[in-house]
Each structure stands twice: as structure tokens, then as C-alpha cells.
Design a protein around this motif. Structure first.
Motif, PDB file in Angstrom:
ATOM      1  N   ASN A  58       0.829  -1.214   0.000  1.00 42.95           N
ATOM      2  CA  ASN A  58       0.000   0.000   0.000  1.00 42.95           C
ATOM      3  C   ASN A  58       0.860   1.260   0.000  1.00 42.95           C
ATOM      4  OD1 ASN A  58      -2.139  -1.776   0.180  1.00 42.95           O
ATOM      5  ND2 ASN A  58      -2.478  -1.446   2.364  1.00 42.95           N
ATOM      6  N   SER A  59       1.938   1.231   0.792  1.00 45.02           N
ATOM      7  CA  SER A  59       2.834   2.393   0.863  1.00 45.02           C
ATOM      8  C   SER A  59       3.536   2.635  -0.469  1.00 45.02           C
ATOM      9  CB  SER A  59       3.867   2.188   1.977  1.00 45.02           C
ATOM     10  OG  SER A  59       3.254   2.110   3.240  1.00 45.02           O
ATOM     11  N   LEU A  60       3.895   1.557  -1.158  1.00 44.70           N
ATOM     12  CA  LEU A  60       4.540   1.696  -2.467  1.00 44.70           C
ATOM     13  C   LEU A  60       3.591   2.318  -3.484  1.00 44.70           C
ATOM     14  CD1 LEU A  60       6.486  -1.690  -2.668  1.00 44.70           C
ATOM     15  CD2 LEU A  60       7.506   0.591  -2.815  1.00 44.70           C
ATOM     16  N   ILE A  61       2.332   1.878  -3.481  1.00 43.97           N
ATOM     17  CA  ILE A  61       1.345   2.455  -4.399  1.00 43.97           C
ATOM     18  C   ILE A  61       1.234   3.949  -4.170  1.00 43.97           C
ATOM     19  CG2 ILE A  61      -1.115   2.522  -5.000  1.00 43.97           C
ATOM     20  CD1 ILE A  61      -1.226  -0.481  -4.268  1.00 43.97           C
ATOM     21  N   ASP A  62       1.114   4.324  -2.902  1.00 37.99           N
ATOM     22  CA  ASP A  62       0.952   5.738  -2.547  1.00 37.99           C
ATOM     23  C   ASP A  62       2.195   6.552  -2.906  1.00 37.99           C
ATOM     24  OD1 ASP A  62      -0.532   7.888  -1.056  1.00 37.99           O
ATOM     25  OD2 ASP A  62       1.206   7.762   0.241  1.00 37.99           O
ATOM     26  N   ALA A  63       3.372   6.013  -2.592  1.00 39.91           N
ATOM     27  CA  ALA A  63       4.620   6.743  -2.841  1.00 39.91           C
ATOM     28  C   ALA A  63       4.844   6.982  -4.327  1.00 39.91           C
ATOM     29  CB  ALA A  63       5.802   5.976  -2.245  1.00 39.91           C
ATOM     30  N   TYR A  64       4.649   5.933  -5.126  1.00 33.23           N
ATOM     31  CA  TYR A  64       4.845   6.091  -6.573  1.00 33.23           C
ATOM     32  C   TYR A  64       3.885   7.134  -7.153  1.00 33.23           C
ATOM     33  CZ  TYR A  64       8.143   2.249  -7.360  1.00 33.23           C
ATOM     34  OH  TYR A  64       9.262   1.460  -7.389  1.00 33.23           O
ATOM     35  N   ALA A  65       2.624   7.066  -6.732  1.00 31.90           N
ATOM     36  CA  ALA A  65       1.633   8.004  -7.278  1.00 31.90           C
ATOM     37  C   ALA A  65       1.991   9.441  -6.918  1.00 31.90           C
ATOM     38  CB  ALA A  65       0.246   7.657  -6.747  1.00 31.90           C
ATOM     39  N   LYS A  66       2.412   9.669  -5.684  1.00 32.60           N
ATOM     40  CA  LYS A  66       2.717  11.035  -5.244  1.00 32.60           C
ATOM     41  C   LYS A  66       4.045  11.543  -5.793  1.00 32.60           C
ATOM     42  CE  LYS A  66      -0.124  10.889  -1.091  1.00 32.60           C
ATOM     43  NZ  LYS A  66      -0.173  10.807   0.388  1.00 32.60           N
ATOM     44  N   CYS A  67       4.877  10.614  -6.273  1.00 30.78           N
ATOM     45  CA  CYS A  67       6.133  11.025  -6.913  1.00 30.78           C
ATOM     46  C   CYS A  67       5.994  11.105  -8.433  1.00 30.78           C
ATOM     47  CB  CYS A  67       7.252  10.053  -6.540  1.00 30.78           C
ATOM     48  SG  CYS A  67       7.767  10.144  -4.811  1.00 30.78           S
ATOM     49  N   GLY A  68       4.779  10.949  -8.933  1.00 33.44           N
ATOM     50  CA  GLY A  68       4.549  11.084 -10.373  1.00 33.44           C
ATOM     51  C   GLY A  68       4.587   9.792 -11.148  1.00 33.44           C
ATOM     52  N   GLY A  69       4.813   8.661 -10.473  1.00 35.86           N
ATOM     53  CA  GLY A  69       4.908   7.380 -11.179  1.00 35.86           C
ATOM     54  C   GLY A  69       3.635   6.574 -11.086  1.00 35.86           C
ATOM     55  N   LEU A  70       2.557   7.061 -11.685  1.00 34.03           N
ATOM     56  CA  LEU A  70       1.273   6.354 -11.612  1.00 34.03           C
ATOM     57  C   LEU A  70       1.359   4.964 -12.234  1.00 34.03           C
ATOM     58  CD1 LEU A  70      -1.714   6.425 -10.848  1.00 34.03           C
ATOM     59  CD2 LEU A  70      -2.197   7.434 -13.090  1.00 34.03           C
ATOM     60  N   GLY A  71       2.118   4.842 -13.315  1.00 33.73           N
ATOM     61  CA  GLY A  71       2.281   3.524 -13.945  1.00 33.73           C
ATOM     62  C   GLY A  71       2.908   2.519 -12.996  1.00 33.73           C
ATOM     63  N   ASP A  72       3.872   2.975 -12.204  1.00 31.25           N
ATOM     64  CA  ASP A  72       4.500   2.081 -11.223  1.00 31.25           C
ATOM     65  C   ASP A  72       3.507   1.694 -10.132  1.00 31.25           C
ATOM     66  OD1 ASP A  72       7.275   2.038 -12.241  1.00 31.25           O
ATOM     67  OD2 ASP A  72       7.208   4.177 -11.804  1.00 31.25           O
ATOM     68  N   SER A  73       2.651   2.642  -9.741  1.00 32.43           N
ATOM     69  CA  SER A  73       1.602   2.332  -8.757  1.00 32.43           C
ATOM     70  C   SER A  73       0.699   1.224  -9.284  1.00 32.43           C
ATOM     71  CB  SER A  73       0.755   3.573  -8.465  1.00 32.43           C
ATOM     72  OG  SER A  73       1.492   4.557  -7.800  1.00 32.43           O
ATOM     73  N   GLU A  74       0.316   1.321 -10.553  1.00 30.22           N
ATOM     74  CA  GLU A  74      -0.558   0.308 -11.155  1.00 30.22           C
ATOM     75  C   GLU A  74       0.120  -1.065 -11.164  1.00 30.22           C
ATOM     76  OE1 GLU A  74      -3.297   2.601 -14.381  1.00 30.22           O
ATOM     77  OE2 GLU A  74      -1.170   2.423 -14.874  1.00 30.22           O
ATOM     78  N   LYS A  75       1.427  -1.107 -11.464  1.00 32.61           N
ATOM     79  CA  LYS A  75       2.152  -2.384 -11.491  1.00 32.61           C
ATOM     80  C   LYS A  75       2.182  -3.028 -10.113  1.00 32.61           C
ATOM     81  CE  LYS A  75       5.159  -1.120 -15.369  1.00 32.61           C
ATOM     82  NZ  LYS A  75       6.553  -0.769 -15.777  1.00 32.61           N
ATOM     83  N   VAL A  76       2.455  -2.210  -9.080  1.00 38.06           N
ATOM     84  CA  VAL A  76       2.472  -2.750  -7.718  1.00 38.06           C
ATOM     85  C   VAL A  76       1.093  -3.303  -7.364  1.00 38.06           C
ATOM     86  CG1 VAL A  76       2.741  -2.180  -5.274  1.00 38.06           C
ATOM     87  CG2 VAL A  76       4.317  -1.213  -6.946  1.00 38.06           C
ATOM     88  N   PHE A  77       0.056  -2.535  -7.670  1.00 39.62           N
ATOM     89  CA  PHE A  77      -1.315  -2.955  -7.367  1.00 39.62           C
ATOM     90  C   PHE A  77      -1.652  -4.271  -8.070  1.00 39.62           C
ATOM     91  CE2 PHE A  77      -5.876  -2.895  -8.417  1.00 39.62           C
ATOM     92  CZ  PHE A  77      -6.422  -2.809  -7.151  1.00 39.62           C
ATOM     93  N   GLN A  78      -1.311  -4.374  -9.334  1.00 41.17           N
ATOM     94  CA  GLN A  78      -1.646  -5.568 -10.117  1.00 41.17           C
ATOM     95  C   GLN A  78      -0.875  -6.802  -9.657  1.00 41.17           C
ATOM     96  OE1 GLN A  78      -0.797  -4.082 -14.029  1.00 41.17           O
ATOM     97  NE2 GLN A  78      -2.621  -2.770 -14.086  1.00 41.17           N
TER      98      GLN A  78
END
Length: 514
Positions: free
Chosen positions: A267-287
Motif C-alpha cells: 500500500n505504501s509503495l502504491i501511494d509513494a509512486y503516485a505522489k512522486c509522479g509514477g502512476l504507472g509504477d503504482s498500477e504495477k504494484v497494485f496488479q
């Protein structure tokens, strides 16, 4: 005659003292300490009654066991009665009473017991001091915390990691990070909790580079990184907006099977990536996450919203419910905020109106604030005002602030004055509210109103805080303040910006001519 108190019927998790009362010799044999929870308090009182009947109150060990039993059961009034009637109190009994009060957030009572403790000539030990640091934080008494730290140094308890961590926690929560770092550096042995505390403290204070430096030192010294460390350091990355640092931490997670399966870290990785501009990385972690909880879905919904992808937030919200997860109030706040950023007015209205009927709870302040923000942003100011005035809850500054922001955007004097008046009462020294109303007056050429607001600000001693933005380049944070040209590269950056602006304009002229 021997009397036996039989308590074998108690639940397995409850252990009650087995007391054998020998009437002829009046000797009490304690088989076990009292470990009692609320369901077992009746036998504890029965035992207490037997003690009183058989005149065993002179036994300090037994009295302390009773004190512990009542404290663990949360019956502090009964515990205090036992404590006050004790003929002779040992260190254990004082510590139990202090700890119990702190654990139940009765900080003033804990401090009162400690003051009596000192008057009796006792000296605190390494069990006495940690809860008292929490008590000092609870009552906001810095002086008490400093005095306790003096006791730690005087008695030589700074070598105990639990005591040292309590001192650090006191300084961190009071914002005295220099003092916290000094205590941390002087500790002879530091456990993972001590490292986590310092990393979290620096991260929350926005001192991200120092938090990351501590994390690297922690790894270099071979300290075990646990599931609490990763979210703390990821929050520090978010504070600095450093995407590469977030990926560096992610690399540490991937190396560990233990961390790779942890939901909180995912969950923290999803949030961190999104807030740092890496929405694609957030999606990969989630998936790639095998275990999902409500927080996981909520975090991903919020991540889409932050990036202006309200439709994706709504799709994920529907999928979450299809998978059997029940949204909580935070989830609904995330969905409404996502709709607000994307202008999805009809969808927001439908979700807001269904909060009670579909999810079983009343809309909270955050839900109202999201709706007011959305309606105000898109010009539905009268509807937004009606929503605020008909709230079942008392409107907070966040709600009126959202309405005032919409009025600034659409230059609405009537509603803006109403919102500003409430904000002046709720936040009398918040300069941004005065500035917002003055902007509305200026946009409508209401000069007497503008003069009045500026006069009020001068009387209150309020000044406008300059806007600030920052960017991280090659690991270094560059900050820029409105109207400040002190940065060494200001001239070069302004010239580059002018070229970027002129480029499309010149291209457009060229295309028109040819």
C-alpha cells in the motif's frame, strides 16, 4: 480447613491466581501471578473478598497482584483503591499504577502518582520513566519531559534502549529533532524501533534527505529492517517527490520475501509512486499484489484521482465492490475527491446521496468538503452554500475554505463574503482567508471592501506567505519562492522558460505564413 477458589471454568486466555488458604497457619501460597481480563473480574473480586476476610492485606506481593489484576481489567478505580490502602508499596506497585493511567490516557493522574512517588523518597527505575514521557506529551508539558530526561542521565538509564527510545519519541513529537538526533547518537545499542522512530521523525518534518541517509546507515550497519521501516522511508520519499529514491526502496522490498508479501508495504509503495509522479509504477504494484485489503483499493483509487483520472477511480471503485470489499468512509472520500478533480458532478451527487443508504453511515466532514469543492469549482455556488447550511455536522474551516476557493475562481462576492465571515471566526489569524476575499473584491472593483480587508490584516499583524515550489535535480532540492530571484541559476532558467514559451508561438506564426 482449607479453602480452594476454583476458577477452572475461565476461558483459556485468562489465567487466575490459584490461592490455597490454610486457615490454621494463615499462609498464602501464590501459584501464579494474576493475569486478568474484564471477563474474569468477578473471581478477582471474590479473591479480594477472601483476602479481606482472612486478613491478608499485610502481604505486599498479594496486594501488588490484586493491583495488577484490576489494572489489566481496566478497572482503575478499584486498582486505585487497592493502591491507596496498601500499607507498604514496592517499586512494582508504583510502576503498575503509573503505567495503567498512561495506558488509559489518564496522563494527569499518572503524573500525580509520580509526584507522590518522589515525595516518598523513591527514585524512578527504567520501568517508571518510559510511560511518563508519554504522559508529558499527553499534557503538553515540555518541562516535565526535560526533567525526566535529566533523571535518565542522572541515573544512567540512557543505556536502556526502551528508555532512550522514549526520550527520542518525546523530542521528535515536540519537533526538537536536533535533540532527538543527539540522544539517538549517544545510544550504545539501537534496535530497529529506534531507527524507525528517527527515520519517521525526519520524514514527517520534511527533512527527507536526512531520513534517507539514516535508512542507508541502518542497512550499512546490518540492522534488521522491518515492516515499519519501509512505510516510514517511503513517506520521506513522498515528501521530497523523489521517484528514484522510491524505486531504490522498492528494490530493497523485492529482495526480501517477507516484505514482498506485506500488504502495508505494498500500500505504501502504491501511494509513494503516485505522489512522486509514477502512476504507472503504482498500477504495477497494485496488479502484482497477491493480498489486497480495503486500504489497498482506497490507495489506488486515490492515486488515480490525484492524477486527474476520475473515470478510472470510479471503475476501480465498482470493481472493488464486485470483489466483495465494503468501502469505508476513507474510500468514499477518495472517490469523491477523484470526481472533484475530474469534474464528475453527477457521479459525485449519486455517490454522496447513497452514503447512508448503501454503506450504512452518515456523511462526514471530509465528504461534505469534497462535494463543496466540486460544486464550487464548477460554479454551482448556491447549491454548495445550501449543502453547507443544511449539514447535520458543524461546518469546519475545510468546508468553508472549499466554498471560498470556488468563489475566488468564479468571482462571487455574495457567497464569498458568507464563507469568509465564517472562516474569520474559525481561523482569525489565517491570512489566506483575508487574501482570498480581497482577490474577489479586487476582481469586481470593490475598492472599499479591499481597503477594509487590508486594514483588518494590518491590525491583526497578518502578512501574506509567499508561494513556494521545489524540484529535485540530481539528488538536490531546489526551492523557489514567489518574487525571490536569489537562486544562482534564476537568469538562465527564466531565459530557458521564455524560449519554451516562444517556441510554440513562433512555430504557429510560421505555419500561418506558409
Amino acid at each position: 480447613m482449607t479453602m480452594l477458589i476454583c476458577i477452572s471454568w475461565l476461558p483459556p486466555i485468562i489465567q487466575m491466581v490459584a490461592i490455597m488458604l490454610l486457615e490454621g497457619t494463615r499462609q498464602l501460597l501464590i501459584r501464579r501471578r494474576l493475569y486478568v481480563e474484564s471477563k474474569a473480574i468477578s473471581p478477582a473480586k471474590q479473591t479480594h473478598a477472601q483476602i479481606l476476610v482472612n486478613d491478608y492485606l499485610a502481604n505486599v506481593t498479594l496486594q501488588t497482584d490484586l493491583l495488577l489484576a484490576y489494572s489489566k481489567s481496566g478497572l482503575l478505580q478499584d486498582a486505585r483503591k487497592v493502591f491507596d490502602r496498601m500499607f507498604d508499596r514496592n517499586m512494582h506497585s508504583w510502576n503498575i499504577m503509573i503505567f495503567s493511567y498512561v495506558q488509559n490516557s489518564l496522563f494527569s493522574d499518572a503524573i500525580g502518582v509520580f509526584n507522590k512517588f518522589l515525595k516518598r523518597g523513591f527514585r524512578p527505575d527504567h520501568y517508571t520513566l518510559p510511560p511518563l514521557f508519554k504522559a508529558s506529551l499527553g499534557v503538553g508539558d515540555c518541562y516535565l519531559g526535560w526533567m525526566l530526561h535529566a533523571w535518565v542521565i542522572r541515573l544512567g538509564f540512557d543505556g536502556y534502549v526502551v528508555v532512550g527510545s522514549s526520550v527520542m519519541d518525546f523530542y521528535v513529537k515536540h519537533g526538537a529533532l536536533v535533540d532527538a538526533k543527539r540522544v539517538f547518537s549517544d545510544m550504545l545499542w539501537k534496535d530497529t524501533g529506534a531507527w524507525n522512530l528517527m527515520i519517521s521523525g525526519f520524514g514527517k518534518a520534511g527533512r527527507c534527505a536526512e531520513a534517507l541517509s539514516l535508512f542507508r546507515d541502518m542497512i550499512a550497519q546490518g540492522v534488521n529492517v522491518d515492516v515499519m521501516t519501509i512505510p516510514s522511508i517511503l513517506n520521506a520519499c513522498v515528501g521530497g517527490g523523489d521517484l528514484m529514491k522510491a524505486k531504490e526502496i522498492h528494490g530493497q522490498v523485492v529482495k526480501s520475501i517477507l516484505f514482498n508479501e506485506d500488504v502495508a508495504i505494498g500500500n505504501s509503495l502504491i501511494d509513494a509512486y503516485a505522489k512522486c509522479g509514477g502512476l504507472g509504477d503504482s498500477e504495477k504494484v497494485f496488479q502484482n499484489m497477491r493480498n489486497l485489503n480495503v486500504v489497498t483499493w482506497t490507495t489506488m483509487i486515490s492515486s488515480y484521482g490525484v492524477h486527474g483520472k476520475g473515470e478510472k477511480s470510479l471503475d476501480l471503485f465498482k470493481k472493488m465492490k464486485d470483489f466483495g470489499f465494503k468501502p469505508n468512509p476513507v474510500t468514499l472520500t477518495a472517490v469523491l475527491a477523484s470526481c472533484s478533480r475530474s469534474g464528475l458532478i453527477d457521479q459525485s451527487r449519486a455517490i454522496f446521496c447513497s452514503i447512508q443508504s448503501d454503506y450504512g453511515f452518515e456523511p462526514c466532514i471530509e465528504h461534505y468538503a469534497c462535494m463543496v469543492d466540486l460544486l464550487g469549482r464548477y460554479g454551482h455556488l448556491e447549491e454548495a452554500l445550501g449543502l453547507v447550511q443544511n449539514m447535520k455536522l458543524a461546518a469546519t474551516a475545510s468546508v468553508w475554505g472549499a466554498l471560498l476557493a470556488g468563489c475566488v475562481m468564479h468571482k462571487n462576492v455574495k457567497v464569498g463574503e458568507i464563507a469568509a465571515r465564517h472562516l474569520f471566526e474559525l481561523e482569525p489569524i489565517n491570512s489566506s482567508n483575508y487574501i482570498a476575499l480581497s482577490c474577489i473584491y479586487e476582481s469586481q472593483n470593490i475598492w472599499d471592501g479591499l481597503t477594509r480587508i487590508r486594514s483588518n490584516m494590518r491590525e491583526l499583524g497578518l502578512v501574506k506567505t509567499p508561494g513556494c515550489s521545489w524540484i529535485t535535480i540530481a539528488g538536490m532540492i531546489h526551492k523557489f519562492y514567489q518574487g525571490d530571484h536569489s537562486h544562482s541559476s534564476t537568469k538562465m532558467m527564466c531565459e530557458a522558460l521564455d524560449d519554451m514559451i516562444r517556441g510554440p508561438m513562433l512555430l504557429n506564426v510560421f505555419e500561418q505564413e506558409h
